[in-house]
Design a protein around this motif. Structure first.
Motif, PDB file in Angstrom:
ATOM      1  N   ILE A 197       0.593  -1.550  -0.086  1.00  0.00           N
ATOM      2  CA  ILE A 197       0.079  -0.485   0.499  1.00  0.00           C
ATOM      3  C   ILE A 197       1.226   1.404   0.130  1.00  0.00           C
ATOM      4  N   ASP A 198       0.880   2.161  -0.894  1.00  0.00           N
ATOM      5  CA  ASP A 198       1.508   2.931  -0.906  1.00  0.00           C
ATOM      6  C   ASP A 198       1.161   4.505   0.193  1.00  0.00           C
ATOM      7  N   GLY A 199       2.260   4.562   0.894  1.00  0.00           N
ATOM      8  CA  GLY A 199       2.720   5.383   1.542  1.00  0.00           C
ATOM      9  C   GLY A 199       2.471   4.613   3.129  1.00  0.00           C
ATOM     10  N   VAL A 200       2.156   3.699   3.331  1.00  0.00           N
ATOM     11  CA  VAL A 200       1.792   2.708   4.014  1.00  0.00           C
ATOM     12  C   VAL A 200       3.328   2.057   4.989  1.00  0.00           C
ATOM     13  N   TYR A 232      -5.691  -7.127   3.442  1.00  0.00           N
ATOM     14  CA  TYR A 232      -5.366  -7.773   1.820  1.00  0.00           C
ATOM     15  C   TYR A 232      -6.357  -9.066   1.561  1.00  0.00           C
ATOM     16  N   GLU A 233      -7.103  -8.013   0.169  1.00  0.00           N
ATOM     17  CA  GLU A 233      -7.700  -9.007  -0.418  1.00  0.00           C
ATOM     18  C   GLU A 233      -7.763  -9.238  -2.117  1.00  0.00           C
ATOM     19  N   TRP A 234      -7.027 -10.809  -2.471  1.00  0.00           N
ATOM     20  CA  TRP A 234      -6.895 -11.123  -3.417  1.00  0.00           C
ATOM     21  C   TRP A 234      -7.886 -11.021  -4.615  1.00  0.00           C
ATOM     22  N   GLY A 256      -6.080  -3.304  -0.471  1.00  0.00           N
ATOM     23  CA  GLY A 256      -5.882  -2.697   0.742  1.00  0.00           C
ATOM     24  C   GLY A 256      -6.995  -3.083   1.731  1.00  0.00           C
ATOM     25  N   ARG A 257      -7.605  -2.882   2.628  1.00  0.00           N
ATOM     26  CA  ARG A 257      -8.446  -2.726   3.431  1.00  0.00           C
ATOM     27  C   ARG A 257      -7.473  -1.799   4.947  1.00  0.00           C
ATOM     28  N   ARG A 258      -8.687  -0.731   5.293  1.00  0.00           N
ATOM     29  CA  ARG A 258      -8.447  -0.253   6.047  1.00  0.00           C
ATOM     30  C   ARG A 258      -9.076  -0.848   7.478  1.00  0.00           C
ATOM     31  N   THR A 286      -8.760   0.798  -0.565  1.00  0.00           N
ATOM     32  CA  THR A 286      -7.686   0.467  -1.420  1.00  0.00           C
ATOM     33  C   THR A 286      -8.814   0.893  -2.756  1.00  0.00           C
ATOM     34  N   ASP A 287      -8.398   1.417  -4.146  1.00  0.00           N
ATOM     35  CA  ASP A 287      -9.218   0.258  -5.367  1.00  0.00           C
ATOM     36  C   ASP A 287      -8.104  -0.870  -5.298  1.00  0.00           C
TER      37      ASP A 287
END
Length: 200
Positions: free
Chosen positions: A31-34, A41-43, A75-77, A83-84
């Motif tokens: 995840i960018d910036g994290v 996470y989902e796949w 990613g799921r927060r 995220t998309d």
């Protein structure tokens, strides 16, 4: 459910254009910036994942042709934001192990000289090459331990040679190559010509 501004990036390790049946590969979702571990996470697809579906890595041990396809992650927060989906990465798994080709620039070693052998795995990358020698088809091949694992070696002794490639972690091996017979000058090799026997 809302979409967070962070973007998911998917990478393939190792990043080879062709994966062969039996190799181990890992998809890694970042995840960018994290920099913390508070994301799940989902796949897609979700089958054959040896890790938890919420893990940042999607590892396939002993890949098969059925694993070929497009993979993506997000990613799921929390339960309400994610995220998309990342851009998809296509995985291509060949159903068969590759077989190297062994060639010799000549098959008779000149006095005091050497013969160059070349081992090649077509259409793939990052191989180390392992060399073997035996005295006949009926004897057991022994590894040549005093050469670096390069695709090209020089030999100064006669014998029956073959090679194979290896790469990855855990190490994955190709099939054995074809065999090449190399003769040293002065060895007894019989050539029949016009009803006579010549010793090379």
């Amino acid at each position: 459910m809302s979409t967070v501004p962070n973007r998911a990036s998917l990478t393939l390790q190792p990043n080879w254009p062709q994966i062969f049946s039996g190799e181990t590969i890992t998809h890694r979702c970042e995840i960018d910036g994290v920099r913390n571990t508070q994301w799940t996470y989902e796949w897609e697809p979700t089958s054959s994942n040896t890790q938890s579906p919420t893990h940042s890595e999607y590892r396939i041990i002993s890949a098969q042709w059925s694993h070929s396809g497009d993979y993506r992650c997000k990613g799921r927060r929390d339960s309400y934001s994610s995220t998309d989906w990342s851009k998809a990465i296509r995985l291509n798994v060949s159903p068969n192990k590759p077989k190297p080709t062994l060639t010799a620039h000549k098959t008779i070693i000149p006095v005091g000289g050497t013969v160059t052998l070349t081992c090649s795995v077509r259409g793939s990358a990052d191989w180390k090459y392992y060399w073997f020698k035996c005295t006949s088809d009926s004897s057991e091949a022994q590894p040549i331990r005093d050469v670096v694992p390069d695709r090209v070696i020089s030999v100064s002794q006669g014998g029956l040679y073959h090679c194979r490639g290896g790469r990855g972690d855990p190490l994955f091996f190709t099939e054995n190559s074809n065999k090449v017979t190399i003769q040293a000058t002065g060895e007894f090799s019989y050539l029949f010509w016009n009803n006579t026997i010549r010793i090379i």
